[in-house]
Structure formats: C-alpha cells, structure tokens
Write a protein that holds these residues in place. Structure first.
Motif, PDB file in Angstrom:
ATOM      1  N   ALA A 196      -0.591  26.430  28.698  1.00  0.00           N
ATOM      2  CA  ALA A 196      -0.590  26.693  30.311  1.00  0.00           C
ATOM      3  C   ALA A 196       0.790  26.286  30.843  1.00  0.00           C
ATOM      4  O   ALA A 196       1.292  27.266  31.738  1.00  0.00           O
ATOM      5  N   ARG A 197       1.467  25.357  29.892  1.00  0.00           N
ATOM      6  CA  ARG A 197       2.234  24.989  30.555  1.00  0.00           C
ATOM      7  C   ARG A 197       3.694  25.997  30.018  1.00  0.00           C
ATOM      8  O   ARG A 197       5.159  26.236  30.860  1.00  0.00           O
ATOM      9  N   VAL A 198       3.295  26.411  29.456  1.00  0.00           N
ATOM     10  CA  VAL A 198       4.609  27.286  28.297  1.00  0.00           C
ATOM     11  C   VAL A 198       4.582  28.519  29.221  1.00  0.00           C
ATOM     12  O   VAL A 198       3.635  29.390  29.973  1.00  0.00           O
ATOM     13  N   ARG A 199       5.891  29.429  29.517  1.00  0.00           N
ATOM     14  CA  ARG A 199       6.045  30.774  30.798  1.00  0.00           C
ATOM     15  C   ARG A 199       6.433  31.478  30.347  1.00  0.00           C
ATOM     16  O   ARG A 199       7.393  31.419  29.186  1.00  0.00           O
ATOM     17  N   THR A 200       5.542  32.522  29.583  1.00  0.00           N
ATOM     18  CA  THR A 200       5.545  33.653  28.756  1.00  0.00           C
ATOM     19  C   THR A 200       5.856  34.850  29.703  1.00  0.00           C
ATOM     20  O   THR A 200       5.353  34.851  31.405  1.00  0.00           O
ATOM     21  N   GLY A 201       5.603  36.036  28.971  1.00  0.00           N
ATOM     22  CA  GLY A 201       6.247  37.407  29.526  1.00  0.00           C
ATOM     23  C   GLY A 201       7.345  37.550  30.508  1.00  0.00           C
ATOM     24  O   GLY A 201       8.277  36.730  30.277  1.00  0.00           O
TER      25      GLY A 201
ATOM     26  N   VAL B  78      14.691  25.745  28.885  1.00  0.00           N
ATOM     27  CA  VAL B  78      13.752  25.222  27.456  1.00  0.00           C
ATOM     28  C   VAL B  78      12.384  25.002  27.941  1.00  0.00           C
ATOM     29  O   VAL B  78      11.765  24.756  27.778  1.00  0.00           O
ATOM     30  N   ASP B  79      13.933  23.530  28.935  1.00  0.00           N
ATOM     31  CA  ASP B  79      12.240  22.754  29.715  1.00  0.00           C
ATOM     32  C   ASP B  79      11.612  23.216  31.312  1.00  0.00           C
ATOM     33  O   ASP B  79      10.719  22.591  31.185  1.00  0.00           O
ATOM     34  N   ALA B  80      12.292  24.307  31.006  1.00  0.00           N
ATOM     35  CA  ALA B  80      11.736  25.337  32.261  1.00  0.00           C
ATOM     36  C   ALA B  80      10.270  26.293  31.713  1.00  0.00           C
ATOM     37  O   ALA B  80       9.513  26.193  32.081  1.00  0.00           O
ATOM     38  N   VAL B  81      11.105  26.858  30.366  1.00  0.00           N
ATOM     39  CA  VAL B  81       9.824  28.083  29.983  1.00  0.00           C
ATOM     40  C   VAL B  81       8.978  26.525  28.825  1.00  0.00           C
ATOM     41  O   VAL B  81       7.589  27.288  28.761  1.00  0.00           O
TER      42      VAL B  81
END
Length: 682
Positions: free
Chosen positions: A303-308, A390-393
């Motif tokens: 859930a920490r990975v920002r996809t979309g 990278v840290d953000a997504v």
C-alpha cells in the motif's frame, strides 16, 4: 558362529588388538591434521586461496580434536566370494580411520556406500555379505579396548537368520542419563532408507513415539554432510527444534558422528528481529499465526507503493551543466506500474524503479552523443530528483514500521484485512495502547513471525542447503512460511507426529503443512514400529490416541519388556514421591511429569523427602521434575505421570499433551492419579 554363540577369548583378544591399532591410527590422524594447519599457513598462495585452504584445514583439525571419545568401530562385514567387494573385510564405525590417506581404511565410515549392507543385509538378501559381526561395548565406554566385552556373528551367506541380536537389543534398551546418543550402531533398514534419501528430496517422517524419528533426522543430516559436502556445506545445514532444552538434549549426536559446526536453533531464534517483551492473549496469537496474515501484511507493505496516474509535476528532471535530462510523468507511471506488476521483493522493486529511470535517461544521453560511462550512471542514480521521486512512490521501509503501524492503526488494518479477516479478528490484533513509534514497540513472539514475513517481502533471506525440522507438527502456518523462505533452494527433513501436536495451531494434515513449508511434493513416510518405548506403555498411550482427532496409524513396539503401573491414590503429590522412591531402586533417569500448576508442589514434596530433583535443563540429573508442556522430545528410563486428568485439562489440546507425557518412558511408567483417568483403562 551364530548370533547366539559365545565368542572365544582368542577372538575377543584379536579384535581388541585391532582396536588398539585403530586408536593409534586415529591419534596419528589428529596430529597430522594439526601439522597440516601449520604447513597450510606457510603455503604460498593467493590471498583468497590461502584463506579457503586455511579454513578447510583448521575446520578438519578442529573437528578431529573435538570428536567425543568412543569405540572406533561397532560392526564388521566379511564379504563372500562374489560381487564388488568379494573377499573383503570392513570394520564399520562412526568415522573413517586410516594409517595414511591413500591406504585402505582400517575403519569405514557408517555413511560410506559399502556400510549400507551392515544395515540392510539379511538372510534372504545377504547383499554379498557372508558374515555380519556386531561388537558389544561396556556402557559409557570411551574407547578402551578392554571395554570390548562381546561380539555376535550372523552368517548371512549361509542363510542363518539367528535368534535376534542380544547386542542390538541391549544397545537399544540401555538406560539413558544425559543427552541423546547417536544410533549409528542400531539403525534399522526402514530408518536407513530415510537417512540415505537423495539430497534434493524433501522427506516428511510421521513417527510414532519411540520410532527414532529425531535420530533419523540427525543421522540424515550427518549423511548429507558426508556424501554431498560441497552442495550442503555451501548453503549450510540447519537443525530446528522446539526449544533450547530439546536442542541441548540432541546436541551431542552430530559431534559424535564427526560433524561439528552445524547450526541448531529454535524457530523463535531464527526469526529474532527483536526482543520478546510482550505476550499475546490466545485470540491475538491465533490470528497472528494464521496463514491469512501473509496476505494482510503483503497488502500493508505494498500500500506504500504509489501506482496509477502520476501528477505532471512529478516529472523527473536531472540538471547536468546547461542541459536538463527529463523523464515525463507518463513514462514514470509506466515504470512504476511495470515494476509493481513483476512481483519482485519490495527492496528489489524499489531499486528496479531507480535503475529504469536511469536507463531511460541514459538512452537520451546516448542519442545526444553524451559521454556515458559507469561513473555517469552512478551520478544520475544518486541525483536528488531521482532519489526524491523513488522515495515518494516506493518509499524505503523497515519491517518494524509496517507491523507497528498495522497493529496500531484501525483504518490501515481494516483496509489491509478487507475480505481476509473478520471484524472480531481485527479487534484482537489491534494494540490497546499503541507505542509512540515502532522504535518503542514491545514485540510478542508471534509479532516476530510477522516481522519475518515482512522482511521476506522486502528481500529474500539466505537459503540453507538443508534444514532438519523436528517436532514440526507444532509449527503454525506463519512459522512454516519463515522456514520455507530459508529452504527455497534447499531440501527439508520434516519430523513429527500429528498426535503430539500441542499448540493451538498444530497441524492436522502433513500435506497442508508441507504446502506452507514450500515442499508440497515431499514424501510422507510413516514410522510405526517403536524400539524405545515398551509395548505395555504403547498400549496405554494408544488408548489416548484413540480419542485424538488425527489420522495417524497406531504405534506398536518390538519390546516386550518394561513395566507399567497405574495407581489410584488419595493424594497425588504423596503418590508421586512414593513412585520416585520405588524408581530409585532401578538404574537410569527418572522424569516426574505433571501439569504446570502441580510442578512446584511435587518438587517441594520431593525435597522434603530428601530426594534431590532438577529441572529439565539439567540433562545429567538422576531425578527431573518438569511440566507436561516441555516434555516433548525428551526421554527418561522411568516416568512418573502425575494426575493425567489435570494434564489433559491444562490448556488446549490437553489429550495430545497427555499422549506426549505417557510416551516419554523407555523402561517403566508409573501413572499416579486421584481423579478418574481421562481415557479408557481395561
């Protein structure tokens, strides 16, 4: 000479002289190994080669010096006129002994291919063996030739089956005080088949009490180290036991077989990502050990990975001189979504995102004929804008952060567990008083298993070449997954008895547990013939087994000796003291096993009666008092089982715990009770 015939003094004297020669050769081997270390340290070689050579020489010298003192051999094979070993004679022992590395061995290792005939040959299938000789040594012998007291011959080539080996029976039934002994001299054919199974094959042994399943597992470990040293030692060999007391009990077996340096651990130690400073109630522990938690944790982590969709303002721009290299938002979205879909370990996926951003920029630079080399690639990868994106997504994260936040935040837990856990289960998981941060969290033993699951999602742990898992029936699905991660490229020997499962999450099916262990294809082999527990004790324990809801075959025993006494008394503590006094008239160890609540009273009563009693960790004690919950895997010559009804009522799976208690006796069993027995008694 048949097995029943007595040897002449001249025959025994000749064998004693041969043993003296073997002892002298072994002493020379030890001295020679030490000398090789000195020579190796002075050898001219590259740094890496010298280090490897030095390690190998020191390890061999150390292993030989640490060998327990014991007789050099326990058997002899005389082959007949035909076959590969025609006319040859081999002495069989725990270690190969020779006067020179190139000379024929004085003693062959029990694991050598030729030694298999010692365990497998019989009158109907002599396997080329004319005579099999067994040697009888005085109990506790450290290898003095005078301790060789008897021998027996079986003339297999002549088809003589003999009347059964007195030496073999005496060794199996010999009273036990202290740690477990090896069974190299007494391995039975069905045990030998398991010991020598292929290195790549995972095997599950469903072993009834007294069938030697633990010894089989340890001897299989020693066999694999001997037969496939490079393959197994490269990955390492691990022995997992249920607790430290059990590991202490078995610790002498592998060194006695010439194998040192094998890691022995509990599952709790294997997944020690922190110190246990908290305790779960039964409801929370049950959910945390449930295999569904693997999916909840996976969701919580990813859930920490920002996809979309990626905001256009998130485009990465890396300045270099007057030029700015750019990765548009659409390309960034494709990179992140693509990596996410690959199902990589979380930490690997994070670095894959970084490397693909750099690769995209590298293509741009090469099109502009920009000077690109390894230093340029490294510089771009460390650029602030790349790092920030990278840290953000795909943020860097620790297992402790994931688990602490999941167990603290009701909303996050609800989202991660949607469709997986019931509301009552989620409530059981939530911490009543969340810590300020993961750094101040107090972890329970079950939490450590969750931490290990997340750590395995972040990066694969190092895999062992082979793992021996004892008392495996008590593993939870989540504990089994922790083991599976470490056996991904190796094999397993799984040992246990479904009837002895005493944890709330104990397995009811080997197939299901083997799936969690990552080896669903492993063969399940039953061992039902007991060599250690007398028939009268097994018959009583089988009455308990009939009431346990597991599908395992009943145990049987080859031993007609042993004693069983079931006595109803007015006061079980007084009755236990009387039973111990009677037991002290016999040779061997005495285990007094009671429900946890009764242990202190029994120990105090024994002390008042002048009987010194130790706890289960003192393996050399004559009298041991212990709770039923820690008796698994241990053996005593005489067991006093105190109030079976109390043992059966103490916690979940009480009947299984009672079954364990009744099968710890290898010679005599006293059952002392004031209340009705919780099983049928004819």
């Amino acid at each position: 000479m048949t097995a029943a015939a007595a040897p002449t003094s001249g025959t025994l004297d000749a064998e004693r002289r041969y043993h003296d020669a073997c002892r002298a050769a072994l002493a020379a081997m030890v001295d020679g190994a030490d000398e090789q270390v000195v020579i190796g340290e002075n050898a001219s070689a590259s740094g890496a080669d010298a280090e490897v050579l030095g390690y190998q020489l020191r390890s061999r010298a150390k292993g030989l010096r640490e060998l327990p003192q014991a007789p050099s051999f326990f058997g002899r094979l005389d082959f007949g006129a035909g076959g590969e070993h025609a006319g040859q004679r081999y002495y069989v022992g725990r270690l190969r002994i020779s006067e020179h590395p190139a000379a024929p061995p004085l003693v062959v290792d029990w694991r050598a291919p030729v030694s298999r005939a010692f365990y497998q040959a019989g009158a109907t299938d002599p396997q080329g063996v004319d005579v099999r000789r067994r040697f009888g040594w005085a109990p506790g012998s450290v290898g003095d030739s005078a301790d060789l007291t008897s021998l027996e011959d079986e003339r297999l080539g002549a088809g003589e089956a003999g009347g059964g080996s007195r030496i073999l029976a005496g060794e199996i039934e010999r009273p036990r005080v202290g740690p477990m002994r090896d069974i190299a001299a007494t391995i039975q054919p069905e045990q030998d088949d398991l010991v020598r199974a292929e290195v790549a094959a995972s095997v599950c042994v469903q072993g009834a009490p007294g069938t030697g399943k633990t010894a089989v597992g340890l001897h299989r470990a020693a066999y694999l180290l001997y037969t496939f040293p490079q393959r197994v030692q490269r990955g390492g060999l691990l022995v997992l036991g249920p607790n430290r007391t059990f590991l202490s009990y078995i610790s002498a077996v592998l060194p006695a077989l010439g194998e040192t340096g094998v890691r022995q651990s509990t599952v709790e130690e294997l997944v020690a990502h922190g110190e246990v400073r908290a305790y779960d109630d039964e409801a929370a522990a049950a959910v945390k050990h449930d295999v569904r938690m693997a999916e909840v944790l996976r969701r919580a982590l990813y859930a920490r990975v920002r996809t979309g969709p990626v905001d256009p303002g998130d485009a990465v721009a890396v300045p270099e001189g007057a030029y700015r290299w750019r990765v548009p938002a659409g390309e960034l979205r494709r990179i992140v979504d693509g990596v996410r879909a690959e199902g990589l370990p979380y930490a690997v996926g994070r670095e894959r995102v970084r490397s693909r951003i750099v690769a995209y920029l590298q293509v741009q630079a090469e099109r502009r004929a920009w000077p690109v080399n390894a230093a340029w690639v490294q510089k771009i990868g460390r650029a602030r804008s790349v790092k920030d994106f990278v840290d953000a997504v795909w943020p860097r994260v620790r297992p402790q952060e994931v688990v602490a936040q999941l167990l603290s935040d009701e909303r996050e837990l609800r989202v991660a567990a949607e469709g997986v856990l019931e509301e009552s289960e989620r409530r059981a998981l939530l911490w009543a008083k969340p810590p300020r941060s993961y750094k101040s969290a107090k972890w329970s033993a079950a939490d450590l298993v969750l931490l290990d699951e997340v750590a395995g999602l972040l990066a694969h742990p190092e895999s062992y070449g082979h793992i021996v898992v004892d008392e495996a029936q008590d593993l939870s699905p989540m504990q089994a997954r922790a083991i599976a991660r470490r056996a991904e490229f190796g094999s397993l020997t799984v040992l246990g008895d479904l009837a002895q499962g005493t944890t709330p999450w104990a397995a009811r099916s080997w197939r299901e547990l083997l799936g969690h262990l990552g080896k669903p294809e492993a063969a399940v082999v039953p061992l039902t013939t007991g060599f250690r527990v007398p028939a009268a004790v097994v018959a009583l324990a089988n009455q308990v087994l009939d009431q346990i809801d597991v599908d395992v075959p009943s145990a049987r025993s080859l031993r007609g000796d042993g004693e069983l006494r079931v006595e109803r008394v007015g006061d079980v503590v007084v009755g236990a003291v009387d039973a111990v006094r009677r037991a002290l008239a016999y040779e061997g160890s005495i285990g007094v096993i009671a429900a946890e609540a009764d242990v202190d009273a029994v120990r105090e009563a024994l002390a008042a009666a002048g009987v010194a009693a130790a706890g289960p960790d003192d393996l050399g004690a004559r009298v041991t008092v212990l709770a039923a919950g820690v008796a698994k895997g241990l053996e005593y010559d005489h067991v006093v089982a105190v109030e079976p009804a109390a043992i059966a009522e103490a916690g979940t799976r009480g009947l299984q715990r009672l079954y364990v208690v009744l099968t710890r006796a290898v010679s005599r069993l006293d059952v002392v009770h004031a209340r009705a027995l919780p099983f049928a008694r004819a």
